[in-house]
Design a protein around this motif. Structure first.
Motif, PDB file in Angstrom:
ATOM      1  N   THR A   1       0.863  -1.181   0.000  1.00 23.61           N
ATOM      2  CA  THR A   1       0.000   0.000   0.000  1.00 23.61           C
ATOM      3  C   THR A   1       0.895   1.224   0.000  1.00 23.61           C
ATOM      4  OG1 THR A   1      -1.702  -1.192   1.234  1.00 23.61           O
ATOM      5  CG2 THR A   1      -1.895   1.212   1.149  1.00 23.61           C
ATOM      6  N   VAL A   2       0.795   2.015  -1.082  1.00 31.74           N
ATOM      7  CA  VAL A   2       1.617   3.211  -1.221  1.00 31.74           C
ATOM      8  C   VAL A   2       0.815   4.279  -1.976  1.00 31.74           C
ATOM      9  CG1 VAL A   2       2.775   2.340  -3.316  1.00 31.74           C
ATOM     10  CG2 VAL A   2       3.872   4.093  -1.961  1.00 31.74           C
ATOM     11  N   ASN A   3       0.815   5.484  -1.425  1.00 31.84           N
ATOM     12  CA  ASN A   3       0.093   6.603  -2.047  1.00 31.84           C
ATOM     13  C   ASN A   3      -1.333   6.229  -2.426  1.00 31.84           C
ATOM     14  OD1 ASN A   3       2.345   8.207  -1.725  1.00 31.84           O
ATOM     15  ND2 ASN A   3       3.089   7.863  -3.795  1.00 31.84           N
ATOM     16  N   GLU A   4      -2.057   5.628  -1.492  1.00 30.89           N
ATOM     17  CA  GLU A   4      -3.452   5.237  -1.651  1.00 30.89           C
ATOM     18  C   GLU A   4      -3.677   4.193  -2.746  1.00 30.89           C
ATOM     19  OE1 GLU A   4      -6.039   8.645  -1.791  1.00 30.89           O
ATOM     20  OE2 GLU A   4      -4.896   9.662  -0.222  1.00 30.89           O
ATOM     21  N   CYS A   5      -2.622   3.503  -3.135  1.00 32.29           N
ATOM     22  CA  CYS A   5      -2.699   2.423  -4.121  1.00 32.29           C
ATOM     23  C   CYS A   5      -2.379   1.113  -3.409  1.00 32.29           C
ATOM     24  CB  CYS A   5      -1.699   2.671  -5.250  1.00 32.29           C
ATOM     25  SG  CYS A   5      -1.554   1.307  -6.409  1.00 32.29           S
ATOM     26  N   THR A   6      -3.271   0.138  -3.550  1.00 30.90           N
ATOM     27  CA  THR A   6      -3.062  -1.175  -2.942  1.00 30.90           C
ATOM     28  C   THR A   6      -2.757  -2.190  -4.033  1.00 30.90           C
ATOM     29  OG1 THR A   6      -4.519  -0.637  -1.105  1.00 30.90           O
ATOM     30  CG2 THR A   6      -4.112  -2.977  -1.523  1.00 30.90           C
ATOM     31  N   VAL A   7      -1.682  -2.947  -3.833  1.00 34.02           N
ATOM     32  CA  VAL A   7      -1.261  -3.958  -4.797  1.00 34.02           C
ATOM     33  C   VAL A   7      -1.180  -5.301  -4.073  1.00 34.02           C
ATOM     34  CG1 VAL A   7       0.496  -4.656  -6.472  1.00 34.02           C
ATOM     35  CG2 VAL A   7       0.124  -2.205  -5.988  1.00 34.02           C
ATOM     36  N   PRO A   8      -2.209  -6.142  -4.231  1.00 37.70           N
ATOM     37  CA  PRO A   8      -2.166  -7.464  -3.603  1.00 37.70           C
ATOM     38  C   PRO A   8      -1.027  -8.300  -4.191  1.00 37.70           C
ATOM     39  CG  PRO A   8      -4.380  -6.945  -4.395  1.00 37.70           C
ATOM     40  CD  PRO A   8      -3.452  -5.915  -4.951  1.00 37.70           C
ATOM     41  N   TYR A   9      -0.433  -9.117  -3.360  1.00 29.35           N
ATOM     42  CA  TYR A   9       0.608 -10.051  -3.794  1.00 29.35           C
ATOM     43  C   TYR A   9       1.748  -9.352  -4.538  1.00 29.35           C
ATOM     44  CZ  TYR A   9      -3.615 -12.824  -3.136  1.00 29.35           C
ATOM     45  OH  TYR A   9      -4.772 -13.351  -2.643  1.00 29.35           O
ATOM     46  N   ALA A  10       2.183  -8.221  -4.054  1.00 27.36           N
ATOM     47  CA  ALA A  10       3.291  -7.505  -4.690  1.00 27.36           C
ATOM     48  C   ALA A  10       4.629  -8.159  -4.388  1.00 27.36           C
ATOM     49  CB  ALA A  10       3.318  -6.049  -4.225  1.00 27.36           C
ATOM     50  N   ALA A  11       4.695  -8.873  -3.271  1.00 28.33           N
ATOM     51  CA  ALA A  11       5.952  -9.496  -2.847  1.00 28.33           C
ATOM     52  C   ALA A  11       5.654 -10.801  -2.133  1.00 28.33           C
ATOM     53  CB  ALA A  11       6.712  -8.555  -1.916  1.00 28.33           C
ATOM     54  N   TRP A  12       6.706 -11.594  -1.946  1.00 30.14           N
ATOM     55  CA  TRP A  12       6.580 -12.821  -1.173  1.00 30.14           C
ATOM     56  C   TRP A  12       7.870 -13.083  -0.423  1.00 30.14           C
ATOM     57  CZ3 TRP A  12       7.968 -12.855  -6.211  1.00 30.14           C
ATOM     58  CH2 TRP A  12       9.016 -13.694  -6.600  1.00 30.14           C
ATOM     59  N   SER A  13       7.778 -13.984   0.533  1.00 27.29           N
ATOM     60  CA  SER A  13       8.947 -14.347   1.329  1.00 27.29           C
ATOM     61  C   SER A  13       8.807 -15.782   1.805  1.00 27.29           C
ATOM     62  CB  SER A  13       9.073 -13.416   2.544  1.00 27.29           C
ATOM     63  OG  SER A  13       7.960 -13.575   3.406  1.00 27.29           O
ATOM     64  N   TYR A  14       9.924 -16.310   2.276  1.00 29.52           N
ATOM     65  CA  TYR A  14       9.944 -17.600   2.960  1.00 29.52           C
ATOM     66  C   TYR A  14      10.393 -17.299   4.376  1.00 29.52           C
ATOM     67  CZ  TYR A  14       9.331 -19.790  -1.552  1.00 29.52           C
ATOM     68  OH  TYR A  14       8.813 -20.173  -2.759  1.00 29.52           O
ATOM     69  N   GLU A  15       9.465 -17.273   5.295  1.00 32.28           N
ATOM     70  CA  GLU A  15       9.767 -16.908   6.674  1.00 32.28           C
ATOM     71  C   GLU A  15      10.554 -17.999   7.392  1.00 32.28           C
ATOM     72  OE1 GLU A  15       9.061 -13.663   7.910  1.00 32.28           O
ATOM     73  OE2 GLU A  15       8.885 -13.583   5.732  1.00 32.28           O
ATOM     74  N   ALA A  16      10.258 -19.243   7.074  1.00 35.67           N
ATOM     75  CA  ALA A  16      10.964 -20.380   7.671  1.00 35.67           C
ATOM     76  C   ALA A  16      11.215 -21.415   6.576  1.00 35.67           C
ATOM     77  CB  ALA A  16      10.141 -20.972   8.812  1.00 35.67           C
ATOM     78  N   PRO A  17      12.133 -21.109   5.656  1.00 32.46           N
ATOM     79  CA  PRO A  17      12.360 -22.008   4.523  1.00 32.46           C
ATOM     80  C   PRO A  17      13.021 -23.315   4.931  1.00 32.46           C
ATOM     81  CG  PRO A  17      14.001 -20.277   4.531  1.00 32.46           C
ATOM     82  CD  PRO A  17      13.017 -19.947   5.622  1.00 32.46           C
ATOM     83  N   SER A  18      13.043 -24.249   4.008  1.00 30.41           N
ATOM     84  CA  SER A  18      13.759 -25.504   4.201  1.00 30.41           C
ATOM     85  C   SER A  18      15.217 -25.196   4.538  1.00 30.41           C
ATOM     86  CB  SER A  18      13.697 -26.337   2.919  1.00 30.41           C
ATOM     87  OG  SER A  18      12.362 -26.555   2.544  1.00 30.41           O
ATOM     88  N   PRO A  19      15.878 -26.075   5.282  1.00 30.38           N
ATOM     89  CA  PRO A  19      17.247 -25.802   5.740  1.00 30.38           C
ATOM     90  C   PRO A  19      18.227 -25.390   4.642  1.00 30.38           C
ATOM     91  CG  PRO A  19      16.401 -27.740   6.844  1.00 30.38           C
ATOM     92  CD  PRO A  19      15.373 -27.352   5.813  1.00 30.38           C
ATOM     93  N   GLU A  20      18.119 -25.972   3.461  1.00 31.90           N
ATOM     94  CA  GLU A  20      19.044 -25.638   2.371  1.00 31.90           C
ATOM     95  C   GLU A  20      18.883 -24.203   1.883  1.00 31.90           C
ATOM     96  OE1 GLU A  20      16.756 -28.188   2.072  1.00 31.90           O
ATOM     97  OE2 GLU A  20      18.076 -29.807   2.717  1.00 31.90           O
ATOM     98  N   TYR A  21      17.771 -23.549   2.237  1.00 34.86           N
ATOM     99  CA  TYR A  21      17.464 -22.204   1.745  1.00 34.86           C
ATOM    100  C   TYR A  21      17.328 -21.184   2.874  1.00 34.86           C
ATOM    101  CZ  TYR A  21      16.952 -24.854  -2.443  1.00 34.86           C
ATOM    102  OH  TYR A  21      17.238 -25.688  -3.496  1.00 34.86           O
ATOM    103  N   GLU A  22      17.863 -21.514   4.041  1.00 34.44           N
ATOM    104  CA  GLU A  22      17.698 -20.623   5.195  1.00 34.44           C
ATOM    105  C   GLU A  22      18.330 -19.245   4.981  1.00 34.44           C
ATOM    106  OE1 GLU A  22      21.272 -22.704   7.797  1.00 34.44           O
ATOM    107  OE2 GLU A  22      19.177 -23.066   8.319  1.00 34.44           O
ATOM    108  N   THR A  23      19.233 -19.086   4.022  1.00 31.67           N
ATOM    109  CA  THR A  23      19.843 -17.762   3.786  1.00 31.67           C
ATOM    110  C   THR A  23      18.854 -16.763   3.190  1.00 31.67           C
ATOM    111  OG1 THR A  23      20.714 -18.403   1.629  1.00 31.67           O
ATOM    112  CG2 THR A  23      22.181 -18.677   3.542  1.00 31.67           C
ATOM    113  N   ILE A  24      17.693 -17.241   2.704  1.00 26.40           N
ATOM    114  CA  ILE A  24      16.683 -16.291   2.208  1.00 26.40           C
ATOM    115  C   ILE A  24      15.559 -16.073   3.223  1.00 26.40           C
ATOM    116  CG2 ILE A  24      17.169 -16.737  -0.231  1.00 26.40           C
ATOM    117  CD1 ILE A  24      14.479 -18.355  -0.287  1.00 26.40           C
ATOM    118  N   ALA A  25      15.673 -16.646   4.392  1.00 26.52           N
ATOM    119  CA  ALA A  25      14.629 -16.501   5.417  1.00 26.52           C
ATOM    120  C   ALA A  25      14.352 -15.021   5.681  1.00 26.52           C
ATOM    121  CB  ALA A  25      15.047 -17.184   6.709  1.00 26.52           C
TER     122      ALA A  25
END
Length: 161
Positions: free
Chosen positions: A88-112
């Motif tokens: 949400t920026v300047n009264e504009c809402t963009v659903p699903y603009a970004a994503w993340s892996y909050e608790a990724p698989s161990p091999e990918y923990e550097t992107i947590a």
């Protein structure tokens, strides 16, 4: 033969499966509605067969106050459970603009906790000043730059929503 920039040096068909994570020190910038959402030289780049690279930006380099967690999730066989973010920026809402892996698989923990942005859902994404093109389709979030050679997975009918 004339070219408008560097010749491709990486074929997505030579990327590994399962995907590989690597540091990327180039400057990444994400802008929407005149507001800089992310600006970083400490991103992680995920390389996966048939996909343009996905750049994950450390939270410290993102204006997270502009993002709210969505209820939507998806599951990646490699990285685990993905969380989606509404912008949400300047009264504009963009659903699903970004994503993340909050608790990724161990091999990918550097992107947590790092955030990846969909290039087609914001006004501008750049890598070292080069405007990126979005990976085809409305589900995959790879960024296409001049050094990346396809063809790319995605396109018509590749939705996760």
């Amino acid at each position: 033969m004339s070219t408008d920039g560097p010749l491709p040096t990486e074929s997505v068909w030579e990327y590994p499966r399962p995907p590989r994570v690597e540091l990327d020190g180039r400057r990444l910038v994400v802008i929407h509605r005149g507001v800089t959402l992310a600006d970083s030289r400490a991103c992680r780049r995920v390389l996966e067969t048939s996909h343009p690279p996905v750049f994950y930006v450390p939270r410290n380099d993102v204006r997270t106050v502009l993002l709210s967690r969505s209820e939507a999730t998806t599951f990646c066989e490699w990285k685990g459970l993905a969380t989606y973010w509404t912008l949400t920026v300047n009264e504009c809402t963009v659903p699903y603009a970004a994503w993340s892996y909050e608790a990724p698989s161990p091999e990918y923990e550097t992107i947590a906790g790092h955030l990846a942005f969909y290039a087609e859902r914001v006004d501008l994404c750049t890598v070292d000043g080069e405007r990126v093109r979005a990976q085809p389709g409305d589900f995959y979030g790879g960024w296409i730059t001049a050094e990346i050679l396809g063809p790319f997975k995605g396109g018509s009918g590749t939705t996760g929503w």
